[in-house]
Scaffold this motif. Sequence first.
Motif, PDB file in Angstrom:
ATOM      1  N   GLY A   1       0.883  -1.282   0.038  1.00 33.78           N
ATOM      2  CA  GLY A   1      -0.016  -0.036   0.003  1.00 33.78           C
ATOM      3  C   GLY A   1       0.774   1.196   0.033  1.00 33.78           C
ATOM      4  N   GLU A   2       1.856   1.234   0.736  1.00 30.49           N
ATOM      5  CA  GLU A   2       2.598   2.382   0.825  1.00 30.49           C
ATOM      6  C   GLU A   2       3.434   2.634  -0.618  1.00 30.49           C
TER       7      GLU A   2
ATOM      8  N   LYS B   1       2.000   1.682  -3.454  1.00 26.09           N
ATOM      9  CA  LYS B   1       1.298   2.386  -4.483  1.00 26.09           C
ATOM     10  C   LYS B   1       0.941   3.735  -4.270  1.00 26.09           C
ATOM     11  N   ASN B   2       1.075   3.999  -2.936  1.00 26.49           N
ATOM     12  CA  ASN B   2       0.881   5.592  -2.515  1.00 26.49           C
ATOM     13  C   ASN B   2       2.065   6.519  -2.994  1.00 26.49           C
ATOM     14  N   THR B   3       3.343   6.057  -2.845  1.00 31.32           N
ATOM     15  CA  THR B   3       4.468   6.604  -3.058  1.00 31.32           C
ATOM     16  C   THR B   3       4.790   6.833  -4.707  1.00 31.32           C
TER      17      THR B   3
ATOM     18  N   ASN C   1       2.136   6.882  -6.989  1.00 31.74           N
ATOM     19  CA  ASN C   1       1.011   7.432  -7.217  1.00 31.74           C
ATOM     20  C   ASN C   1       0.119   6.706  -8.448  1.00 31.74           C
TER      21      ASN C   1
ATOM     22  N   ASP D   1      -7.622   2.377   5.202  1.00 28.61           N
ATOM     23  CA  ASP D   1      -6.942   3.596   5.065  1.00 28.61           C
ATOM     24  C   ASP D   1      -5.441   3.838   5.156  1.00 28.61           C
TER      25      ASP D   1
ATOM     26  N   HIS E   1      -3.704   2.403   2.283  1.00 26.29           N
ATOM     27  CA  HIS E   1      -4.023   3.108   1.103  1.00 26.29           C
ATOM     28  C   HIS E   1      -4.948   2.287  -0.058  1.00 26.29           C
TER      29      HIS E   1
ATOM     30  N   ASP F   1      -8.038   1.279  -1.864  1.00 29.91           N
ATOM     31  CA  ASP F   1      -9.257   2.202  -2.591  1.00 29.91           C
ATOM     32  C   ASP F   1     -10.506   1.494  -2.693  1.00 29.91           C
TER      33      ASP F   1
ATOM     34  N   SER G   1     -12.932   4.580  -1.801  1.00 28.64           N
ATOM     35  CA  SER G   1     -12.485   5.887  -1.755  1.00 28.64           C
ATOM     36  C   SER G   1     -12.797   6.958  -2.651  1.00 28.64           C
TER      37      SER G   1
END
Length: 360
Positions: free
Chosen positions: A153-154, A156-158, A160, A180, A183, A185, A207
């Motif tokens: 998840g991290e 995925k977030n970094t 984008n 949450d 991350h 969705d 999300s």
Amino acid sequence: MQTYPIPMVPGPVLVPETIRQVYLQPYGSGDLETEFVDLYTRAQRRLKEIFTTRDDIVIMSGEGMLGLWSALKSCLVPGDRVLAVATGVFGYGIGEMAQSIGADVKTIGFSYDETINDMARIEAAIADFKPRMITAVHCETPSGTLNPLEALGELKNTSNVPLFYVDTVAGAGGVPVLADDWHIDLCLGGSQKCLSAPPDMTFLSVSPKAWEIIEAVDYVGYDALKPFKQAVDNRYFPYTPSWQGVAALFAAAGLLLDEGLENSFKRHDQVARRCRQRLVDLGIDLFPAPGAVPSPTVTAAKIPEGFTWDSWDRRLRDGGLVVAGSYGPLAEKVFRIGHMGSQANLEMVDEALDVIAAAL
């Protein structure tokens, strides 16, 4: 119809009497009565707690696969790139589902007895492939494994990546799910596993980014997510909802929250450890490889030497115990004990292992 005194399949699990009675009550029509909308919103709030999310919750009438398909078809158009991180039957299967609706799918595959462990390989694939969606399965029930998702998840977030899609049908309620913080969705659950309700409801968190994409895709179909965005506000659902199903789901989530999520997690972990230790003591090999994370909700083990799946299954049923075989490449090789929800019970697991010991 044949029934068995020790039901230990990994879903649908044994439905407690209190939930069965809720399901059997006479209700009105969910698409006509205002009381249903109130029940639906209260069920949403309880499911948010179980998913640890502030995102919207959609509750749909249908088994868990409905939610899996709905989220894919509502968010993807042909040509969209999907990175499927797969460690088992369902992880690989979700990639095939996305491919069947026209997505361009790249699979980062691990062995069926492994859990996600090579983040560098996944990171390189994201940089090269630039996916619109990453998919993963939290609990691979056919393999008896639990994938750690925080690092994915991290990443995925970094990186984008717009969407992170997670199947936690066999995890939610029995293990921590931090939608949450991870991350996620589209976080997908089902009624018939750790919540111990009948197998007729699916639910998922959505999300804001997922809603934005759902609006743009504008998929229309029986399994479309878009109509649910305004269903509560408009007091109008896209098809007649199951009042019984939502009522049972609401009651099941309430029992879980009354117990306390941390207590539920400890109960599942304790029962799983007992199950694995007794199997090992009997000389039965566990399926997950050393280093893989075993699931607290289901244990997968190798069929003992000298038995086929059919003969092993028949021997256990003769002792009053019903377990499950497995799927795909694991069929005829692995059997599974489902200690989730109402079946995460030390007494039941000990009874099951006593039958297994006698069968040997």
